[in-house]
Design an enzyme around this catalytic site. Sequence first.
Site, mmCIF file in Angstrom:
data_model
loop_
_atom_site.group_PDB
_atom_site.id
_atom_site.type_symbol
_atom_site.label_atom_id
_atom_site.label_comp_id
_atom_site.label_asym_id
_atom_site.label_seq_id
_atom_site.Cartn_x
_atom_site.Cartn_y
_atom_site.Cartn_z
ATOM 1 N N LYS A 141 -1.806 4.798 8.600
ATOM 2 C CA LYS A 141 -0.800 4.991 7.344
ATOM 3 C C LYS A 141 -1.840 5.357 6.218
ATOM 4 O O LYS A 141 -1.362 6.280 5.301
ATOM 5 C CB LYS A 141 0.019 3.742 7.392
ATOM 6 N N THR A 188 0.865 -1.039 -0.218
ATOM 7 C CA THR A 188 -0.203 -0.181 -0.112
ATOM 8 C C THR A 188 0.972 1.291 0.072
ATOM 9 O O THR A 188 1.618 1.307 0.952
ATOM 10 C CB THR A 188 -0.987 -0.012 1.161
ATOM 11 N N LYS A 193 -7.960 1.641 -3.008
ATOM 12 C CA LYS A 193 -7.708 1.285 -1.724
ATOM 13 C C LYS A 193 -7.714 2.510 -0.555
ATOM 14 O O LYS A 193 -8.241 2.292 0.397
ATOM 15 C CB LYS A 193 -6.360 0.828 -1.723
HETATM 16 P P1 NAD Z 1 5.922 -6.350 7.091
HETATM 17 O O1 NAD Z 1 6.825 -5.162 7.733
HETATM 18 O O2 NAD Z 1 5.423 -7.307 8.001
HETATM 19 O O3 NAD Z 1 6.673 -6.816 5.945
HETATM 20 C C1 NAD Z 1 7.391 -5.968 4.887
HETATM 21 C C2 NAD Z 1 8.746 -6.775 4.671
HETATM 22 O O4 NAD Z 1 9.647 -6.318 3.746
HETATM 23 C C3 NAD Z 1 9.625 -7.118 5.962
HETATM 24 O O5 NAD Z 1 9.808 -8.249 6.309
HETATM 25 C C4 NAD Z 1 11.000 -6.294 5.558
HETATM 26 O O6 NAD Z 1 12.104 -7.018 5.854
HETATM 27 C C5 NAD Z 1 10.882 -6.248 4.004
HETATM 28 N N1 NAD Z 1 11.652 -5.484 3.340
HETATM 29 C C6 NAD Z 1 11.665 -4.149 3.306
HETATM 30 N N2 NAD Z 1 12.770 -3.652 2.387
HETATM 31 C C7 NAD Z 1 13.094 -4.775 1.792
HETATM 32 C C8 NAD Z 1 13.970 -4.878 0.442
HETATM 33 N N3 NAD Z 1 14.702 -3.846 0.108
HETATM 34 N N4 NAD Z 1 14.351 -6.091 0.137
HETATM 35 C C9 NAD Z 1 13.734 -7.318 0.639
HETATM 36 N N5 NAD Z 1 12.638 -6.986 1.413
HETATM 37 C C10 NAD Z 1 12.619 -6.075 2.155
HETATM 38 O O7 NAD Z 1 4.764 -5.531 6.742
HETATM 39 P P2 NAD Z 1 3.260 -6.183 6.213
HETATM 40 O O8 NAD Z 1 2.233 -5.984 7.427
HETATM 41 O O9 NAD Z 1 3.473 -7.466 5.444
HETATM 42 O O10 NAD Z 1 2.617 -5.058 5.065
HETATM 43 C C11 NAD Z 1 3.302 -5.052 3.874
HETATM 44 C C12 NAD Z 1 2.342 -4.096 3.087
HETATM 45 O O11 NAD Z 1 1.063 -4.273 2.867
HETATM 46 C C13 NAD Z 1 2.337 -2.650 3.596
HETATM 47 O O12 NAD Z 1 2.645 -1.673 2.501
HETATM 48 C C14 NAD Z 1 0.872 -2.891 4.208
HETATM 49 O O13 NAD Z 1 0.474 -1.131 4.155
HETATM 50 C C15 NAD Z 1 0.115 -3.431 3.499
HETATM 51 N N6 NAD Z 1 -1.015 -4.185 4.102
HETATM 52 C C16 NAD Z 1 -0.615 -4.606 5.427
HETATM 53 C C17 NAD Z 1 -1.862 -5.253 5.896
HETATM 54 C C18 NAD Z 1 -1.843 -5.996 7.160
HETATM 55 O O14 NAD Z 1 -2.762 -6.317 7.900
HETATM 56 N N7 NAD Z 1 -0.315 -6.066 7.616
HETATM 57 C C19 NAD Z 1 -3.114 -5.054 5.238
HETATM 58 C C20 NAD Z 1 -3.225 -4.528 4.073
HETATM 59 C C21 NAD Z 1 -2.163 -4.178 3.368
#
Ligand code: NAD
Length: 307
Positions: free
Chosen positions: A246, A96, A171
Amino acid sequence: MSAVVAFVGLGHMGGPMAANLAAAGHRVIGCDLVPEALSAAEAAGVEVARDASAAAAEADVVITMLPAGRHVLALYQDEGLLAAARPGTLFVDCSTIDVADARAAHEAAVAAGHRALDAPVSGGVTGAEAGTLTFMAGGGEAEYGQAAPLLAVMGKKAVHCGGPGAGQAAKICNNMILGVSMIAVSEAFVLGESLGLSHQALYDVASTASGQCWALTANCPVPGPVPASPANREYRPGFAAPLMAKDLGLAANALRAGGIDSGLGLRAAELYAAYAEGAGAGEDFSGIVHALRDAAAAARHQKEGTR
Ligand code: NAD
């Protein structure tokens, strides 16, 4: 048909999404900065690459699931992901991010000879694990068509919303409705309390009248009327308040960029930012009812004090 998928970002969402693709028979090459995320993915059938570029080099499709737009743009450009992929690779960003960043990511991918789709999700970690996410996609018909079989593995529904950035736009518009409506429902309960109206009575009327909405009937912010809502389990998420903050921040950016004077959207972003930084840091977004009740009580005391 099975595809070779590079999956970058194996966190709370990306981990189970990549695992579902692997379980469906696709070859998934994953990468993350966190060793625990890599070992969990490996145990779920995902091959582990040393970095994102190595994962992308062999892929038909590169999926990213990262925290914010700056991570996506840095990875695509500064960290060489676009340069490492074979010409014509499809880049699907499920993170997102800002609409403007999503459009910039599309442009960068196309300029590097690739194809792109923004495909953010709703449904949370539970939906990612169960393969029941909803995808909102932005990009061309052909790109959407190529991604659709993969989205169908990770989700139960996908909507092609329009051109580049349209998925992110859908979204943040949806989540702006949700954030504003949760505040409206919470303020109505606080007003009802001050008028001696029970939570159940207000729920029984509003849930079948014109006040009906998801924030009330599925995620009711007070305990009691909807037994499955987070309010009945000390506001454990659910949809965590920082994620709502966010998404409303992204909506506020788009409102300001477009010169749209949305009083409620901007105010909701402010209220959620303050709540998520404080008591809401670990709570479901419906816990904002406490902050609103406290603010109402403080204003009442101040008014009584000045009489
Ligand atoms: P998270 O922080 O658990 O996962 C993100 C991952 O990306 C981390 O493990 C991090 O180490 C990795 N990362 C960052 N930079 C990187 C790079 N350069 N190379 C490789 N890996 C890298 O976050 P999440 O909860 O999984 O959310 C991910 C996305 O999904 C966000 O944009 C969030 O807004 C969206 N989202 C989350 C939810 C939720 O409920 N968690 C729901 C809908 C949307």
